[in-house]
Design a protein around this motif. Structure first.
Motif, mmCIF file in Angstrom:
data_model
loop_
_atom_site.group_PDB
_atom_site.id
_atom_site.type_symbol
_atom_site.label_atom_id
_atom_site.label_comp_id
_atom_site.label_asym_id
_atom_site.label_seq_id
_atom_site.Cartn_x
_atom_site.Cartn_y
_atom_site.Cartn_z
ATOM 1 N N LEU A 175 34.451 43.139 36.812
ATOM 2 C CA LEU A 175 34.574 43.539 38.396
ATOM 3 C C LEU A 175 35.448 42.197 38.676
ATOM 4 C CD1 LEU A 175 34.138 44.727 41.364
ATOM 5 C CD2 LEU A 175 32.085 43.022 41.364
ATOM 6 N N PHE A 176 36.549 42.527 39.542
ATOM 7 C CA PHE A 176 37.414 41.511 39.896
ATOM 8 C C PHE A 176 37.381 41.147 41.417
ATOM 9 C CE2 PHE A 176 39.098 41.992 35.561
ATOM 10 C CZ PHE A 176 39.547 40.807 35.216
ATOM 11 N N ALA A 213 48.729 39.009 43.203
ATOM 12 C CA ALA A 213 47.565 38.576 42.357
ATOM 13 C C ALA A 213 46.987 40.023 42.019
ATOM 14 C CB ALA A 213 46.691 37.945 43.573
ATOM 15 N N VAL A 214 46.769 40.962 43.097
ATOM 16 C CA VAL A 214 46.057 42.241 42.607
ATOM 17 C C VAL A 214 46.794 42.795 41.364
ATOM 18 C CG1 VAL A 214 45.486 44.354 43.192
ATOM 19 C CG2 VAL A 214 44.859 42.573 44.815
ATOM 20 N N ARG A 215 47.981 42.989 41.350
ATOM 21 C CA ARG A 215 49.066 43.294 40.484
ATOM 22 C C ARG A 215 48.565 42.754 39.019
ATOM 23 N NH1 ARG A 215 53.522 43.265 44.587
ATOM 24 N NH2 ARG A 215 53.885 45.580 45.307
ATOM 25 N N LYS A 216 48.610 41.464 39.145
ATOM 26 C CA LYS A 216 48.502 40.730 37.973
ATOM 27 C C LYS A 216 47.215 40.788 37.364
ATOM 28 C CE LYS A 216 51.886 37.205 39.224
ATOM 29 N NZ LYS A 216 52.005 35.600 39.597
ATOM 30 N N VAL A 217 46.168 40.969 38.041
ATOM 31 C CA VAL A 217 44.733 41.193 37.570
ATOM 32 C C VAL A 217 44.765 42.623 37.100
ATOM 33 C CG1 VAL A 217 43.510 39.584 39.008
ATOM 34 C CG2 VAL A 217 43.528 41.910 39.581
ATOM 35 N N ALA A 222 42.191 44.852 34.553
ATOM 36 C CA ALA A 222 41.181 45.098 35.512
ATOM 37 C C ALA A 222 41.348 46.828 36.149
ATOM 38 C CB ALA A 222 41.385 44.180 37.057
ATOM 39 N N ILE A 223 40.087 47.296 36.340
ATOM 40 C CA ILE A 223 39.969 48.368 36.706
ATOM 41 C C ILE A 223 39.143 48.824 38.383
ATOM 42 C CG2 ILE A 223 38.671 50.737 36.244
ATOM 43 C CD1 ILE A 223 39.195 50.357 33.411
ATOM 44 N N ARG A 224 38.317 47.751 38.426
ATOM 45 C CA ARG A 224 37.589 47.700 39.654
ATOM 46 C C ARG A 224 37.966 46.365 40.163
ATOM 47 N NH1 ARG A 224 34.827 51.303 36.639
ATOM 48 N NH2 ARG A 224 34.179 53.432 37.794
ATOM 49 N N VAL A 225 38.728 46.452 41.524
ATOM 50 C CA VAL A 225 38.958 45.275 42.103
ATOM 51 C C VAL A 225 38.346 45.130 43.755
ATOM 52 C CG1 VAL A 225 40.805 43.643 42.645
ATOM 53 C CG2 VAL A 225 41.143 45.126 40.508
ATOM 54 N N ILE A 226 37.729 44.198 44.247
ATOM 55 C CA ILE A 226 37.449 44.084 45.641
ATOM 56 C C ILE A 226 38.533 43.141 46.138
ATOM 57 C CG2 ILE A 226 35.810 43.453 47.131
ATOM 58 C CD1 ILE A 226 33.868 44.482 45.029
ATOM 59 N N VAL A 227 38.959 43.471 47.389
ATOM 60 C CA VAL A 227 40.090 42.342 48.087
ATOM 61 C C VAL A 227 39.298 42.176 49.389
ATOM 62 C CG1 VAL A 227 42.426 41.911 48.660
ATOM 63 C CG2 VAL A 227 41.968 43.500 46.722
ATOM 64 N N HIS A 282 48.949 52.004 41.749
ATOM 65 C CA HIS A 282 47.815 51.978 40.349
ATOM 66 C C HIS A 282 46.899 53.024 40.733
ATOM 67 C CE1 HIS A 282 49.851 48.324 39.057
ATOM 68 N NE2 HIS A 282 49.835 47.850 40.379
ATOM 69 N N PRO A 283 47.175 54.242 40.493
ATOM 70 C CA PRO A 283 46.210 55.359 40.825
ATOM 71 C C PRO A 283 44.987 55.428 39.893
ATOM 72 C CG PRO A 283 48.305 56.346 39.742
ATOM 73 C CD PRO A 283 48.553 54.918 40.152
ATOM 74 N N ASN A 284 45.199 54.472 38.987
ATOM 75 C CA ASN A 284 44.020 54.721 37.684
ATOM 76 C C ASN A 284 43.077 53.396 38.054
ATOM 77 O OD1 ASN A 284 44.948 56.681 36.260
ATOM 78 N ND2 ASN A 284 46.282 55.699 35.136
ATOM 79 N N ALA A 285 43.502 52.482 38.787
ATOM 80 C CA ALA A 285 42.550 51.315 39.149
ATOM 81 C C ALA A 285 41.818 51.925 40.690
ATOM 82 C CB ALA A 285 43.426 50.212 39.506
ATOM 83 N N VAL A 286 40.676 51.249 40.700
ATOM 84 C CA VAL A 286 39.850 51.353 42.118
ATOM 85 C C VAL A 286 39.998 50.182 42.633
ATOM 86 C CG1 VAL A 286 37.570 51.691 42.912
ATOM 87 C CG2 VAL A 286 38.171 52.808 40.958
ATOM 88 N N ILE A 287 40.572 50.112 43.837
ATOM 89 C CA ILE A 287 40.841 48.816 44.698
ATOM 90 C C ILE A 287 40.262 49.243 46.013
ATOM 91 C CG2 ILE A 287 42.581 47.455 45.557
ATOM 92 C CD1 ILE A 287 44.634 48.767 43.637
ATOM 93 N N VAL A 288 39.210 47.948 46.260
ATOM 94 C CA VAL A 288 38.560 48.352 47.604
ATOM 95 C C VAL A 288 38.585 47.187 48.450
ATOM 96 C CG1 VAL A 288 36.171 48.576 48.276
ATOM 97 C CG2 VAL A 288 36.727 49.536 46.204
#
Length: 378
Positions: A175-176, A213-217, A222-227, A282-288
């Motif tokens: 988790l990022f 930064a989200v792009r870089k992680v 990274a697959i799951r990212v909370i912003v 990034h449709p394969n990543a979960v960005i929340v």
């Protein structure tokens, strides 16, 4: 109550029925709200909301900071760890909810990083000190801005992964947390007497830095990212003191400064649009999106039902002076600055940061809201 992280599980259960709220404290049980996600590691970028000890390890300023000594940390660790609170932070509760140990700060070279790394630095900014200086904004606390933290992350992964493909594979179960970050860019500008309209002009730059930064992680794997977004800063003692006015129209029904809260909404709206664009990229990543604004408002508006003292909802527990127990020239940790007897009755710890109790409830609300969006159950 001390918690043994090797054996104790963290339960969060929030029920809202009218004005009744149930929140289970850390205790032994068989359910972790985020355990279903099966995270092996958590990686954190950010500022004082999530720093677990990086700033106090930065010489020469670190040794002189109050965050490295009591009363910081007094109500959980019995000593200061560099956390800007009297105890745990939201990232600590996220780790507990995932069944993982607390995140060690990157600057602690002797630490165990098997379950993730905390790169956050108190006082850090989304924009580099040079970019802020070009806009006549000084960054007085640290030069470890978001781009520096990303460099640390890259260095860490180079030392732990054989190559990028190896990292992508290893980080599938991580988790990022990218933020909260950017708040200090605005804090410094506003307290250096830039107008809100002036500060609005840097919002696109700040959001672009977070977006990058989200792009870089995600590039790292990274697959799951909370912003997370920003808080309603107009409810905080530091702003209520610094921007106090006799104009009653400047305040909302909760006696928070409307213009400052509207500014936070302005930032958060830009950030949420950026997140939607990232989801398309990034449709394969979960960005929340982490809704710190409404989670805090939920906490603030329902403070009496959550055990907080309504009369101290806008006062600092550790502080002195004025209507809000806050004085910029004599802040928490300075000699003879008093600390309240019941910190669990206060939302604000030092006028800038929250108490462990407040962070506990905010983390519970966030986990409750974010969990379905993480798509851990297929």
């Amino acid at each position: 109550m001390a918690i043994n992280t090797n054996s104790v599980f963290f339960c969060v259960f929030v029920t809202v029925v009218g004005f009744f709220f149930l929140f289970h404290l850390p205790q032994s049980c068989n359910a972790h709200p985020l355990k279903i996600c099966d995270f092996d590691e958590i990686y954190q970028l950010g500022d004082s909301i999530s720093d677990t000890g990086n700033l106090i390890r930065e010489a020469p300023i670190g040794a002189a900071l109050p965050f490295g000594r009591l009363p910081y940390g007094q109500n959980f660790f019995n000593n200061a760890t560099g956390r800007c609170s009297n105890g745990l932070l939201m990232i600590d509760y996220f780790a507990l909810a995932s069944g993982l140990p607390y995140l060690n700060p990157y600057k602690n070279i002797e630490a165990d990083f098997r379950h993730g790394v905390n790169f956050a630095v108190a006082g850090s900014t989304a924009l580099s000190t040079l970019k802020l200086a070009a806009k006549n904004i000084s960054s007085p606390v640290t030069a470890s801005s978001l781009n520096v933290q990303l460099d640390w992350m890259s260095t860490h992964f180079k030392s732990t992964c054989h190559n990028n493909r190896d990292c992508v594979e290893k980080l599938k179960k991580s988790l990022f947390m990218v933020g909260e970050i950017g708040g200090n860019d605005y804090n410094y500008a506003l307290f250096q007497r830039k107008s809100i309209e002036e500060v609005k002009t840097i919002v696109p730059n700040v959001v672009h830095a977070i977006k990058d930064a989200v792009r870089k992680v995600i590039h790292h794997g990274a697959i799951r990212v909370i912003v997370p977004g920003n808080f309603p800063i107009g409810c905080f003692p530091i702003y209520l003191t610094g921007f106090k006015t006799d104009d009653s129209a400047a305040y909302d029904e909760h006696y928070c400064l409307k213009a400052l809260n509207d500014f936070s909404i302005y930032h958060n709206d830009h950030l949420q649009r950026a997140i939607e664009e990232l989801k398309q990229e990034h449709p394969n990543a979960v960005i929340v999106y982490g809704d710190y604004y409404n989670s805090f408002k939920w906490l603030f508006q329902n403070a009496p039902y959550l055990g907080f003292n309504a009369s101290t909802a806008q006062k600092a527990c550790c502080g002195t002076g004025g209507d809000y127990n806050f004085d910029m020239t004599r802040m928490c940790g300075a000699p003879d600055v008093p600390v309240c007897a019941e910190s669990n009755k206060f939302i604000s710890w030092d006028g800038v940061h929250l108490t462990q109790e407040a962070y506990k409830f905010m983390a519970g609300k966030l986990i409750h809201d974010i969990f379905p969006q993480l798509q851990c159950i297929v």
